[in-house]
Design a protein around this motif. Structure first.
Motif, PDB file in Angstrom:
ATOM      1  N   ASN A  60      26.502  46.960  30.731  1.00  0.00           N
ATOM      2  CA  ASN A  60      26.847  45.589  31.171  1.00  0.00           C
ATOM      3  C   ASN A  60      27.892  44.906  30.315  1.00  0.00           C
ATOM      4  O   ASN A  60      27.945  43.727  30.503  1.00  0.00           O
ATOM      5  N   HIS A  61      28.675  45.848  29.760  1.00  0.00           N
ATOM      6  CA  HIS A  61      30.091  45.262  28.838  1.00  0.00           C
ATOM      7  C   HIS A  61      30.994  44.741  30.066  1.00  0.00           C
ATOM      8  O   HIS A  61      31.025  45.531  31.089  1.00  0.00           O
ATOM      9  N   PRO A  62      31.641  43.634  29.928  1.00  0.00           N
ATOM     10  CA  PRO A  62      32.777  43.078  30.919  1.00  0.00           C
ATOM     11  C   PRO A  62      33.522  44.313  31.178  1.00  0.00           C
ATOM     12  O   PRO A  62      34.068  44.342  32.327  1.00  0.00           O
ATOM     13  N   LEU A  63      34.042  45.037  30.086  1.00  0.00           N
ATOM     14  CA  LEU A  63      35.229  45.854  30.207  1.00  0.00           C
ATOM     15  C   LEU A  63      34.774  47.187  31.188  1.00  0.00           C
ATOM     16  O   LEU A  63      35.475  47.934  31.916  1.00  0.00           O
ATOM     17  N   MET A  64      33.465  47.386  31.075  1.00  0.00           N
ATOM     18  CA  MET A  64      32.853  48.514  32.114  1.00  0.00           C
ATOM     19  C   MET A  64      32.700  48.022  33.414  1.00  0.00           C
ATOM     20  O   MET A  64      32.567  48.632  34.308  1.00  0.00           O
ATOM     21  N   LYS A  65      32.128  46.861  33.383  1.00  0.00           N
ATOM     22  CA  LYS A  65      31.742  46.247  34.801  1.00  0.00           C
ATOM     23  C   LYS A  65      32.810  45.961  35.701  1.00  0.00           C
ATOM     24  O   LYS A  65      32.859  46.121  36.928  1.00  0.00           O
ATOM     25  N   GLU A  66      33.729  45.479  34.953  1.00  0.00           N
ATOM     26  CA  GLU A  66      35.047  44.913  36.140  1.00  0.00           C
ATOM     27  C   GLU A  66      36.316  45.951  35.266  1.00  0.00           C
ATOM     28  O   GLU A  66      36.959  44.865  34.190  1.00  0.00           O
ATOM     29  N   PRO A  67      36.433  46.861  35.567  1.00  0.00           N
ATOM     30  CA  PRO A  67      37.805  47.660  34.894  1.00  0.00           C
ATOM     31  C   PRO A  67      39.036  47.070  35.327  1.00  0.00           C
ATOM     32  O   PRO A  67      39.227  46.647  36.410  1.00  0.00           O
ATOM     33  N   TYR A  68      40.117  47.379  34.427  1.00  0.00           N
ATOM     34  CA  TYR A  68      41.309  46.852  34.915  1.00  0.00           C
ATOM     35  C   TYR A  68      41.985  47.764  36.040  1.00  0.00           C
ATOM     36  O   TYR A  68      41.970  49.095  35.846  1.00  0.00           O
ATOM     37  N   ASP A  69      42.461  47.381  37.113  1.00  0.00           N
ATOM     38  CA  ASP A  69      42.846  48.029  38.028  1.00  0.00           C
ATOM     39  C   ASP A  69      44.555  47.917  38.235  1.00  0.00           C
ATOM     40  O   ASP A  69      44.769  46.704  38.481  1.00  0.00           O
ATOM     41  N   ILE A  70      45.173  48.741  37.874  1.00  0.00           N
ATOM     42  CA  ILE A  70      46.715  48.599  37.936  1.00  0.00           C
ATOM     43  C   ILE A  70      47.520  48.547  39.102  1.00  0.00           C
ATOM     44  O   ILE A  70      48.226  47.544  39.350  1.00  0.00           O
ATOM     45  N   THR A  71      47.051  49.206  40.133  1.00  0.00           N
ATOM     46  CA  THR A  71      47.385  49.112  41.394  1.00  0.00           C
ATOM     47  C   THR A  71      47.249  47.793  42.314  1.00  0.00           C
ATOM     48  O   THR A  71      47.972  47.166  42.838  1.00  0.00           O
ATOM     49  N   ARG A  72      46.044  47.311  41.907  1.00  0.00           N
ATOM     50  CA  ARG A  72      45.683  45.877  42.409  1.00  0.00           C
ATOM     51  C   ARG A  72      46.552  44.757  41.770  1.00  0.00           C
ATOM     52  O   ARG A  72      46.930  43.689  42.516  1.00  0.00           O
ATOM     53  N   ASP A  73      46.748  44.899  40.409  1.00  0.00           N
ATOM     54  CA  ASP A  73      47.415  43.998  39.640  1.00  0.00           C
ATOM     55  C   ASP A  73      48.931  43.991  40.138  1.00  0.00           C
ATOM     56  O   ASP A  73      49.531  42.690  40.380  1.00  0.00           O
ATOM     57  N   ARG A  74      49.380  45.027  40.656  1.00  0.00           N
ATOM     58  CA  ARG A  74      50.941  45.149  40.744  1.00  0.00           C
ATOM     59  C   ARG A  74      50.821  44.702  42.395  1.00  0.00           C
ATOM     60  O   ARG A  74      51.823  43.871  42.610  1.00  0.00           O
ATOM     61  N   GLU A  75      49.943  44.793  43.279  1.00  0.00           N
ATOM     62  CA  GLU A  75      49.944  44.208  44.581  1.00  0.00           C
ATOM     63  C   GLU A  75      49.765  42.775  44.504  1.00  0.00           C
ATOM     64  O   GLU A  75      50.711  41.970  45.275  1.00  0.00           O
ATOM     65  N   ARG A  76      49.030  42.397  43.590  1.00  0.00           N
ATOM     66  CA  ARG A  76      48.887  40.798  43.504  1.00  0.00           C
ATOM     67  C   ARG A  76      50.224  40.037  43.183  1.00  0.00           C
ATOM     68  O   ARG A  76      50.442  39.217  43.524  1.00  0.00           O
ATOM     69  N   LYS A  77      50.804  40.680  42.172  1.00  0.00           N
ATOM     70  CA  LYS A  77      52.008  40.241  41.828  1.00  0.00           C
ATOM     71  C   LYS A  77      53.145  40.286  42.630  1.00  0.00           C
ATOM     72  O   LYS A  77      54.108  39.343  42.758  1.00  0.00           O
ATOM     73  N   ARG A  78      53.184  41.405  43.421  1.00  0.00           N
ATOM     74  CA  ARG A  78      54.297  41.266  44.671  1.00  0.00           C
ATOM     75  C   ARG A  78      54.036  40.360  45.642  1.00  0.00           C
ATOM     76  O   ARG A  78      54.808  39.841  46.321  1.00  0.00           O
ATOM     77  N   ALA A  79      52.471  40.284  46.061  1.00  0.00           N
ATOM     78  CA  ALA A  79      52.275  39.169  47.048  1.00  0.00           C
ATOM     79  C   ALA A  79      52.690  37.635  46.548  1.00  0.00           C
ATOM     80  O   ALA A  79      53.269  36.962  47.335  1.00  0.00           O
ATOM     81  N   LEU A  80      52.213  37.466  45.105  1.00  0.00           N
ATOM     82  CA  LEU A  80      52.773  36.217  44.831  1.00  0.00           C
ATOM     83  C   LEU A  80      54.476  35.951  44.843  1.00  0.00           C
ATOM     84  O   LEU A  80      54.663  34.996  44.945  1.00  0.00           O
TER      85      LEU A  80
END
Length: 441
Positions: free
Chosen positions: A189-209
């Motif tokens: 139930n730790h936040p870092l385990m439940k919602e891990p950082y996704d580097i691909t999604r972050d790059r796509e988000r910045k590209r779309a922005l």
């Protein structure tokens, strides 16, 4: 010479002028009393508006046994690690200096950065892309700059992107949590385990922005038109789908039955419902479609004010009626003592308000149908009374003023004869008596 004598000489009325009366009749401005504890100058600057922060009663005098003085004293800040001594003015009561930590030390917040040993790094944290020196420096910068990864990327000696720095930091933290936990369920139930950082999604988000921010006005206008068209098509499809649902059709039929005055156990002539006026018919499928489209548009907003949603639902419910009916609904609400807009627009209050408006609309429709039925019944009664077989059709009934409301028949074809006119063949009863002769005596 007084003013009254001058008016007498000039022939002016003694009453004051109308302009003066108008000036005197003007309502005086409400005078707001200055609250206690605030000076007149400060109150004049605020203009009588309530302050955003509670005002301090500066005129409050301390008790007579309390001696207050301001002294220049030294202090230390627990947020600092070097035990630096600074000075400031302190309010001292009865020569007793205040104790405790510095009042602004509580605002010094820092991020808890996990630390790892060389053994843990060798067993769990090795990565072919990152060396141990780079990882150590990353965690040191994260501690110094409180996870401000943009600043860390600017200060980092090796050329690394912000996404790469984030990915390395959060992957090390997840590996340490799994290694130090006794079982995987302890850190599930730790936040870092439940919602891990996704580097691909972050790059796509910045590209779309970046694409959105670099658009021209023409592209923004074209995208807005496409979104509006897509929204309209979605609303039409949802409205058509809801109109085809069986429960909606059943509710519509029930509403039409109620509107037509169908009551269980009573028979209604088949021609009476077809002759109802258009204003007395219940809301049609178009109203249900508007209602469904309004709900769909509100769901697409995801976040909206409940008062705005209530206004849209009221407009959808009143779209099939005229302006006069809407005014009658509002007048009925005012007669019942109900506000046109709820003061506390919770979900329950808004639902009950909409339900009340629907019931008022149903009541007004029933009243219209009742008036129509009464007028229809009166016309049927008059027609059946005029066509009775025992009443001659060439007669009309006129009231006799001397018979206390009784009626006497009068022939229509009877002609009034002039006073000097005589009949061609008078009856024997109307013959003039002849003169007597001597032989008759």
């Amino acid at each position: 010479m007084g003013g009254t004598d001058a008016k007498d000489i000039l022939g002016l009325p003694k009453t004051p002028l109308s302009l003066t009366q108008e000036k005197k009749s003007r309502p005086q401005k409400e005078s707001h009393r200055k609250p206690d504890g605030i000076s007149r100058e400060v109150y004049a600057l605020t203009g009588g508006v309530a302050p955003l922060l509670p005002s301090i009663d500066l005129k409050r005098r301390p008790p007579p046994d309390e001696k207050v003085a301001w002294k220049w004293l030294s202090f230390t800040n627990s947020a600092r690690k070097d035990d630096l001594q600074l000075y400031h003015w302190v309010r001292v009561v009865n020569d007793v200096p205040p104790t405790g930590d510095y009042s602004f030390a509580k605002y010094n917040k820092s991020v808890d950065i996990l630390k790892y040993t060389d053994e843990e790094y060798e067993n769990h944290l090795t990565d072919p892309v990152w060396t141990k020196e780079e990882t150590d420096q990353l965690f040191e910068f994260c501690q110094n700059f409180d996870l401000r990864f943009v600043v860390i990327a600017d200060r980092f000696p090796v050329s690394r992107t912000v996404e790469e720095l984030k990915d390395r930091y959060y992957s090390v933290n997840r590996a340490l949590l799994r290694a130090r936990a006794q079982s995987p369920a302890d850190v599930a139930n730790h936040p870092l385990m439940k919602e891990p950082y996704d580097i691909t999604r972050d790059r796509e988000r910045k590209r779309a922005l970046s694409m959105v921010l670099s658009q021209s006005r023409h592209q923004e206008k074209k995208d807005a038109e496409i979104l509006a068209e897509a929204k309209r098509i979605t609303e039409m499809r949802l409205a058509a789908r809801r109109a085809e649902e069986p429960d909606v059709s059943a509710n519509e039929n029930a509403g039409l039955d109620k509107a037509d005055g169908v009551v269980p156990g009573r028979s209604v002539s088949p021609t009476s419902n077809s002759q109802l006026p258009a204003t007395a018919v219940a809301p049609s499928t178009l109203t249900m479609a508007d209602y469904a489209s309004t709900l769909a548009s509100l769901r697409m907003l995801h976040v909206y004010l409940r008062t705005y949603g209530l206004e849209q639902m009221v407009q959808a419910a009143s779209s099939a009626v005229g302006l006069r009916t809407i005014k009658r609904v509002e007048q009925t609400l005012q007669d019942l003592g109900v506000n046109l807009k709820p003061k506390v627009p919770t979900k329950t209050v808004c639902d009950e308000h909409l339900e009340l408006r629907k019931e008022i609309l149903t009541l007004l429709n029933l009243q219209k149908q009742l008036q129509y039925k009464e007028s229809e019944g009166s016309s049927h009664r008059e027609g059946s009374y005029a066509a009775m077989p025992d009443t001659p059709k060439d007669r009309v009934f006129a009231s006799d003023p001397f018979s206390f409301g009784a009626e006497r028949p009068i022939k229509k074809d009877q002609k009034r004869k002039g006073p000097g006119r005589q009949a061609d063949t008078p009856s024997p009863a109307h013959k003039r008596p002849r003169k007597l002769k001597a032989s008759d005596l």
